[in-house]
Design a protein around this motif. Structure first.
Motif, PDB file in Angstrom:
ATOM      1  N   VAL A  44       0.823  -1.209   0.000  1.00  0.00           N
ATOM      2  CA  VAL A  44       0.000   0.000   0.000  1.00  0.00           C
ATOM      3  C   VAL A  44       0.862   1.267   0.000  1.00  0.00           C
ATOM      4  O   VAL A  44       0.495   2.280  -0.606  1.00  0.00           O
ATOM      5  N   GLY A  45       2.024   1.219   0.665  1.00  0.00           N
ATOM      6  CA  GLY A  45       2.899   2.385   0.678  1.00  0.00           C
ATOM      7  C   GLY A  45       3.388   2.776  -0.699  1.00  0.00           C
ATOM      8  O   GLY A  45       3.653   3.949  -0.978  1.00  0.00           O
ATOM      9  N   TRP A  46       3.490   1.773  -1.596  1.00  0.00           N
ATOM     10  CA  TRP A  46       3.985   2.036  -2.938  1.00  0.00           C
ATOM     11  C   TRP A  46       2.990   2.806  -3.796  1.00  0.00           C
ATOM     12  O   TRP A  46       3.374   3.421  -4.785  1.00  0.00           O
ATOM     13  N   ILE A  47       1.713   2.772  -3.458  1.00  0.00           N
ATOM     14  CA  ILE A  47       0.737   3.539  -4.236  1.00  0.00           C
ATOM     15  C   ILE A  47       1.069   5.022  -4.152  1.00  0.00           C
ATOM     16  O   ILE A  47       0.973   5.759  -5.138  1.00  0.00           O
ATOM     17  N   LEU A  52       5.205   9.441  -5.959  1.00  0.00           N
ATOM     18  CA  LEU A  52       6.108  10.486  -5.498  1.00  0.00           C
ATOM     19  C   LEU A  52       7.531  10.274  -6.001  1.00  0.00           C
ATOM     20  O   LEU A  52       8.250  11.237  -6.261  1.00  0.00           O
ATOM     21  N   LEU A  53       7.938   9.014  -6.164  1.00  0.00           N
ATOM     22  CA  LEU A  53       9.263   8.742  -6.719  1.00  0.00           C
ATOM     23  C   LEU A  53       9.348   9.247  -8.146  1.00  0.00           C
ATOM     24  O   LEU A  53      10.323   9.901  -8.534  1.00  0.00           O
ATOM     25  N   ILE A 100       2.615   0.600 -11.261  1.00  0.00           N
ATOM     26  CA  ILE A 100       3.254   1.070 -12.493  1.00  0.00           C
ATOM     27  C   ILE A 100       2.551   2.321 -13.005  1.00  0.00           C
ATOM     28  O   ILE A 100       3.193   3.308 -13.414  1.00  0.00           O
ATOM     29  N   ALA A 101       1.213   2.294 -12.984  1.00  0.00           N
ATOM     30  CA  ALA A 101       0.451   3.464 -13.425  1.00  0.00           C
ATOM     31  C   ALA A 101       0.761   4.667 -12.553  1.00  0.00           C
ATOM     32  O   ALA A 101       0.920   5.796 -13.048  1.00  0.00           O
ATOM     33  N   ARG A 102       0.869   4.447 -11.238  1.00  0.00           N
ATOM     34  CA  ARG A 102       1.163   5.554 -10.326  1.00  0.00           C
ATOM     35  C   ARG A 102       2.556   6.124 -10.565  1.00  0.00           C
ATOM     36  O   ARG A 102       2.772   7.333 -10.458  1.00  0.00           O
ATOM     37  N   ALA A 103       3.526   5.260 -10.893  1.00  0.00           N
ATOM     38  CA  ALA A 103       4.873   5.747 -11.200  1.00  0.00           C
ATOM     39  C   ALA A 103       4.857   6.636 -12.445  1.00  0.00           C
ATOM     40  O   ALA A 103       5.485   7.700 -12.479  1.00  0.00           O
ATOM     41  N   LEU A 104       4.121   6.208 -13.473  1.00  0.00           N
ATOM     42  CA  LEU A 104       4.010   7.010 -14.692  1.00  0.00           C
ATOM     43  C   LEU A 104       3.271   8.317 -14.423  1.00  0.00           C
ATOM     44  O   LEU A 104       3.631   9.376 -14.963  1.00  0.00           O
TER      45      LEU A 104
END
Length: 487
Positions: A44-47, A52-53, A100-104
């Motif tokens: 969940v933290g990765w969402i 943010l990364l 992956i979508a959140r990173a993009l």
């Protein structure tokens, strides 16, 4: 630039800012539902941190790319990337696809958030006018954070969490089209500068490795420390490359300005607390108090309203008080908020969360604008662009790394406590507890014990957050204010 086009161009940028704020509050509101639906307490933290990364890694890069290809073109490209990846997030069927979508989305947000500040410095050369414009930036952001929890809670309760991403599509398109017809980049009289590809690669690699190091706390301390060491070595290599480069991504004269950089450290710290409150206060309301997603999102309302109040108040105070004194009152307010969350008990009333959020929002409103203006006015003219994006990088890094660390703390503390029950309570059950709807499926007899486990995890997060704010408060007391540079 004619007044009409100036106003409409500003509105176009503000709409993008509104979309960024809307994304943050809506997604935070939907996190418990996402965690329950995709069984994602471990990730969940990765969402938040993947988003943010992406923002952190690219914030400085977007500014440098825009110097060669134009602020307008790169801004529109970043918005297009943001809305396309929002579509991918809305269609996600598992945590990996969503991350992956959140990173993009974060990569797009890096340009969508940073480049407008460069454009504001261009179209509002007068510091007082720019401060008022930045006040409108915060006002639009605040508006989005006020309506965001309402919209997000309603979408989750009535439709599904997928819609918190799909809503970005029409908003982003309007921003792109409006800027297209109102703003034109100034004609550049200088040749394009070579892009520091090696520096960009090393900085990106260092930040990614350090993020994995912070997330690794939930799995293996040894692996986390090894990654931390590697990340720091890559960061040292980055600074060595920048020292030798004629076209450095981060000029050393900027890094050697301690009066400016201490403000970046402060923003890193208080933004770390801010992400802790904004992500986990809704979870606190739903998991511990049994509130709906809508009421969980409403924990952010007081924060949003008083953020606007603080920002508007700052615009008036900047003519009468020193920037440092205004920041003092801001960090003091954030400190009160952090203390309130740390002192909150498992049975603390719902209004306690709201009041704490109010102090957090007021403090952020008071602290951000004077520090942002100082980051621009405290450096030479040719460094305004990189100083702006570097400041935004530190803000984002504070949220990025602390979101990852907080996620790891939540996962580790929950797993440790669940293991002590010998299978009576599982992490999957804690996943369901975090969402008021799925919590109804859990055995009533186990709810008190599970809520105690969740409270212990959240309390640890708030203790860490308090430490961050205390350090920031002390730094503001001992620092020297930046010296305004002639223009």
């Amino acid at each position: 630039m004619v007044k009409r086009n100036l106003a409409l161009a500003t509105v176009a940028l503000l709409i993008a800012n509104f979309m960024g704020g809307l994304d943050a509050t809506i997604v935070n509101t939907a996190l418990p539902a996402i965690m329950s639906d995709l069984n994602g307490i471990r990730l969940v933290g990765w969402i938040s941190s993947a988003f943010l990364l992406g923002t952190a890694v690219t914030t400085v890069l977007w500014g440098r790319v825009a110097e060669n290809f134009g602020n307008k073109r790169i801004f529109q490209f970043s918005v297009a990337l943001f809305i396309l990846s929002s579509l991918l997030g809305g269609l996600a069927t598992n945590m990996i696809m969503l991350i992956i979508a959140r990173a993009l989305m974060g990569i797009g947000a890096g340009g969508m958030v940073s480049i407008p500040f460069i454009i504001y410095a261009d179209i509002y050369p007068n510091p007082a006018e720019r401060a008022r414009a930045l006040g409108w930036v915060t006002a639009f952001y605040t508006l989005s954070t006020v309506v965001g929890p309402l919209i997000g809670g309603w979408l989750v309760d009535v439709l599904s969490w997928h819609w918190v991403f799909l809503i970005n599509l029409p908003i982003g398109i309007i921003s792109m089209l409006l800027l297209q017809v109102t703003y034109h980049d100034p004609v550049k009289t200088t040749a394009k500068q070579p892009f520091d590809y090696l520096g960009a690669g090393l900085l990106s690699a260092a930040l990614i490795i350090l993020l994995f190091a912070s997330d690794g706390l939930a799995v293996s301390m040894t692996r986390s420390l090894v990654l931390l060491g590697i990340g720091l070595l890559v960061l040292v290599a980055f600074f060595m490359v920048e020292k030798q480069s004629n076209h450095a991504l981060l000029p050393l004269e900027l890094l050697k300005n301690p009066r400016v950089q201490v403000q970046n450290v402060m923003m890193f710290l208080i933004n770390g607390f801010m992400i802790g409150y904004s992500v986990y206060a809704p979870m606190w309301a739903q998991g511990l108090l049994g509130k709906s997603a809508t009421l969980g999102g409403l924990t952010q309302i007081a924060s949003s309203i008083l953020l606007l109040v603080g920002t508007r108040l700052t615009a008036h105070l900047m003519g009468n008080l020193s920037y440092k004194k205004i920041v003092f009152f801001g960090t003091l307010s954030v400190l009160i908020s952090a203390l309130a969350m740390t002192l909150a008990t498992k049975t603390a009333p719902y209004w306690w969360l709201i009041v704490s959020g109010g102090f957090e929002g007021l403090g952020m409103g008071l602290a951000f604008t004077p520090m942002q203006v100082s980051l621009q006015d405290g450096v030479q003219r040719e460094l305004i662009s990189v100083s702006t994006t570097f400041g935004l990088l530190f803000r984002t890094l504070g949220q990025t790394f602390m979101a990852s660390i907080f996620g790891a703390v939540l996962s580790l503390r929950t797993a440790t406590q669940a293991a002590a029950t010998n299978g009576k309570i599982t992490t999957g059950m804690i996943n369901k507890l975090s969402d008021a709807n799925t919590a109804q499926q859990l055995p009533t007899s186990l709810l008190p014990a599970m809520r105690t486990m969740l409270f212990n995890s959240l309390h640890t997060i708030m203790l860490i957050s308090l430490g961050l704010v205390i350090i920031s408060f002390i730094l503001n007391l001992v620092r020297k204010a930046p010296v305004k540079q002639p223009r």
